[in-house]
Design a protein around this motif. Structure first.
Motif, PDB file in Angstrom:
ATOM      1  N   SER A  23      70.437  49.995  55.970  1.00 25.97           N
ATOM      2  CA  SER A  23      71.507  49.007  55.809  1.00 25.97           C
ATOM      3  C   SER A  23      72.035  48.525  57.155  1.00 25.97           C
ATOM      4  O   SER A  23      72.647  47.461  57.239  1.00 25.97           O
ATOM      5  CB  SER A  23      72.652  49.591  54.976  1.00 25.97           C
ATOM      6  N   PHE A  24      71.810  49.306  58.207  1.00 30.81           N
ATOM      7  CA  PHE A  24      72.163  48.858  59.552  1.00 30.81           C
ATOM      8  C   PHE A  24      71.426  47.566  59.868  1.00 30.81           C
ATOM      9  O   PHE A  24      72.002  46.615  60.418  1.00 30.81           O
ATOM     10  CB  PHE A  24      71.798  49.944  60.573  1.00 30.81           C
ATOM     11  N   GLY A  25      70.151  47.527  59.490  1.00 28.79           N
ATOM     12  CA  GLY A  25      69.365  46.298  59.691  1.00 28.79           C
ATOM     13  C   GLY A  25      69.878  45.152  58.854  1.00 28.79           C
ATOM     14  O   GLY A  25      69.902  44.003  59.302  1.00 28.79           O
ATOM     15  N   PHE A  26      70.317  45.457  57.616  1.00 29.21           N
ATOM     16  CA  PHE A  26      70.872  44.397  56.775  1.00 29.21           C
ATOM     17  C   PHE A  26      72.149  43.839  57.380  1.00 29.21           C
ATOM     18  O   PHE A  26      72.388  42.629  57.346  1.00 29.21           O
ATOM     19  CB  PHE A  26      71.165  44.917  55.367  1.00 29.21           C
ATOM     20  N   GLY A  27      73.000  44.717  57.920  1.00 33.87           N
ATOM     21  CA  GLY A  27      74.244  44.263  58.533  1.00 33.87           C
ATOM     22  C   GLY A  27      73.994  43.292  59.674  1.00 33.87           C
ATOM     23  O   GLY A  27      74.669  42.258  59.791  1.00 33.87           O
ATOM     24  N   GLU A 162      66.299  43.351  63.187  1.00 34.99           N
ATOM     25  CA  GLU A 162      66.129  42.845  61.825  1.00 34.99           C
ATOM     26  C   GLU A 162      64.853  43.359  61.182  1.00 34.99           C
ATOM     27  O   GLU A 162      64.700  43.331  59.961  1.00 34.99           O
ATOM     28  CB  GLU A 162      66.120  41.312  61.834  1.00 34.99           C
ATOM     29  N   ILE A 163      63.912  43.846  62.020  1.00 37.84           N
ATOM     30  CA  ILE A 163      62.634  44.310  61.497  1.00 37.84           C
ATOM     31  C   ILE A 163      62.788  45.580  60.665  1.00 37.84           C
ATOM     32  O   ILE A 163      61.884  45.962  59.925  1.00 37.84           O
ATOM     33  CB  ILE A 163      61.647  44.552  62.669  1.00 37.84           C
ATOM     34  N   VAL A 164      63.958  46.254  60.759  1.00 38.29           N
ATOM     35  CA  VAL A 164      64.170  47.507  60.033  1.00 38.29           C
ATOM     36  C   VAL A 164      63.990  47.312  58.532  1.00 38.29           C
ATOM     37  O   VAL A 164      63.311  48.099  57.861  1.00 38.29           O
ATOM     38  CB  VAL A 164      65.583  48.065  60.326  1.00 38.29           C
ATOM     39  N   LEU A 165      64.587  46.272  57.974  1.00 42.86           N
ATOM     40  CA  LEU A 165      64.481  46.025  56.535  1.00 42.86           C
ATOM     41  C   LEU A 165      63.041  45.744  56.119  1.00 42.86           C
ATOM     42  O   LEU A 165      62.564  46.269  55.116  1.00 42.86           O
ATOM     43  CB  LEU A 165      65.371  44.849  56.139  1.00 42.86           C
ATOM     44  N   TYR A 166      62.362  44.910  56.891  1.00 42.85           N
ATOM     45  CA  TYR A 166      60.983  44.591  56.548  1.00 42.85           C
ATOM     46  C   TYR A 166      60.088  45.813  56.676  1.00 42.85           C
ATOM     47  O   TYR A 166      59.136  45.988  55.910  1.00 42.85           O
ATOM     48  CB  TYR A 166      60.484  43.455  57.443  1.00 42.85           C
ATOM     49  N   GLY A 167      60.403  46.682  57.647  1.00 42.71           N
ATOM     50  CA  GLY A 167      59.654  47.929  57.779  1.00 42.71           C
ATOM     51  C   GLY A 167      59.828  48.804  56.554  1.00 42.71           C
ATOM     52  O   GLY A 167      58.887  49.467  56.106  1.00 42.71           O
ATOM     53  N   ILE A 170      57.660  47.445  53.713  1.00 37.61           N
ATOM     54  CA  ILE A 170      56.258  47.799  53.931  1.00 37.61           C
ATOM     55  C   ILE A 170      56.016  49.267  53.588  1.00 37.61           C
ATOM     56  O   ILE A 170      55.010  49.626  52.966  1.00 37.61           O
ATOM     57  CB  ILE A 170      55.858  47.515  55.398  1.00 37.61           C
ATOM     58  N   ALA A 171      56.953  50.127  53.999  1.00 37.05           N
ATOM     59  CA  ALA A 171      56.822  51.557  53.724  1.00 37.05           C
ATOM     60  C   ALA A 171      56.857  51.839  52.221  1.00 37.05           C
ATOM     61  O   ALA A 171      56.242  52.806  51.748  1.00 37.05           O
ATOM     62  CB  ALA A 171      57.932  52.324  54.428  1.00 37.05           C
ATOM     63  N   ILE A 172      57.578  51.015  51.469  1.00 37.78           N
ATOM     64  CA  ILE A 172      57.656  51.195  50.017  1.00 37.78           C
ATOM     65  C   ILE A 172      56.363  50.751  49.339  1.00 37.78           C
ATOM     66  O   ILE A 172      55.885  51.381  48.395  1.00 37.78           O
ATOM     67  CB  ILE A 172      58.860  50.421  49.433  1.00 37.78           C
ATOM     68  N   VAL A 173      55.768  49.669  49.835  1.00 38.46           N
ATOM     69  CA  VAL A 173      54.610  49.072  49.168  1.00 38.46           C
ATOM     70  C   VAL A 173      53.304  49.790  49.496  1.00 38.46           C
ATOM     71  O   VAL A 173      52.457  49.989  48.610  1.00 38.46           O
ATOM     72  CB  VAL A 173      54.498  47.574  49.545  1.00 38.46           C
ATOM     73  N   ILE A 174      53.108  50.191  50.740  1.00 36.55           N
ATOM     74  CA  ILE A 174      51.807  50.721  51.170  1.00 36.55           C
ATOM     75  C   ILE A 174      51.358  51.971  50.402  1.00 36.55           C
ATOM     76  O   ILE A 174      50.209  52.018  49.924  1.00 36.55           O
ATOM     77  CB  ILE A 174      51.812  50.986  52.690  1.00 36.55           C
TER      78      ILE A 174
END
Length: 236
Positions: A23-27, A162-167, A170-174
């Motif tokens: 959520s830090f990345g979302f903020g 901002e890459i934290v959320l996208y990471g 990716i970690a959820i999908v792979i």
């Protein structure tokens, strides 16, 4: 009741710690991309608890999308929580009255669903409230810290964070994509459609582009990779 609440909190601590970082990345994203304040970003996290939905919602806000886009987008992305709730309803203790079910539905996330599903004993309201409470604290705290940092950090650093959320996505999908070709298929098709809409159909807003990409990829996967009935699996 107190013991169940504390046990739920103890099981939710790992979720809380993970939520703070994500959520830090979302903020940061909410401040740098949509121009929201720390308070506004925190209110969004306090009222939603859905990383993918919040991230997509920020895109709609930043693009100046309509309320209809936002509603349809959130419905498409978050409909899975209804299925999770239906699954958990089979494990609920008798003390889970309708008001308790409504309150607990607020905190059903992917991670909380996974932990609750692994419990062998029936789920009590106090147990779920303990887990939801500590997880929500982590999510809201991380958002507030990220939004505050987004207002202070240089633009280059904020963009990198901002890459934290996208990471996380990716970690959820792979992992499941390695086991099920259907999941990999949906991810690839949805990404391809998003690129198509982004560069070749400029007139379509980002909100509707995400909705169409998600629904089209899911529908196509349902046709190509239909889920077999339990009876068919048993016969095989």
């Amino acid at each position: 009741m107190k013991n169940n609440f504390l046990r739920g909190m103890s099981h939710g601590i790992p979720i809380c710690l993970g939520y703070i970082s994500v959520s830090f990345g979302f903020g940061i994203l909410a401040v740098s991309k949509a121009g929201l304040s720390v308070l506004q970003a925190s209110i969004i996290s306090a009222s939603n608890l859905t990383s993918a939905g919040q991230n997509a919602g920020i895109d709609v806000i930043a693009a100046g999308g309509t309320l209809i886009e936002m509603i349809l987008l959130q419905l498409t992305i978050n409909i899975r929580y209804s299925l999770m709730a239906l699954s958990l309803s089979q494990k609920l203790d008798r003390r889970f009255t309708t008001p308790h079910r409504l309150f607990a539905s607020y905190g059903i996330t992917d991670e909380i669903f996974a932990v609750c599903s692994a419990q062998k004993e029936p789920l009590t309201p106090a147990y779920m409230y303990g887990m939801i409470f500590i997880a929500a604290v982590g999510w809201i705290t991380g958002t507030a810290l990220g939004a505050a940092a987004g207002e202070l950090l240089p633009a280059a650093v904020s963009s990198a964070m901002e890459i934290v959320l996208y990471g996380m996505f990716i970690a959820i999908v792979i992992p499941p994509a390695k086991k099920q070709h259907s999941i990999l298929f949906v991810a690839v098709i949805a990404a391809a459609l998003s690129v198509l809409f982004r560069y070749f159909i400029a007139g379509l807003s980002e909100g509707f582009a995400m909705i169409i990409s998600a629904v089209a990829a899911s529908a196509l996967a349902a046709l190509i990779f239909p889920v077999k009935d339990e009876e068919e699996e048993a016969e095989r």
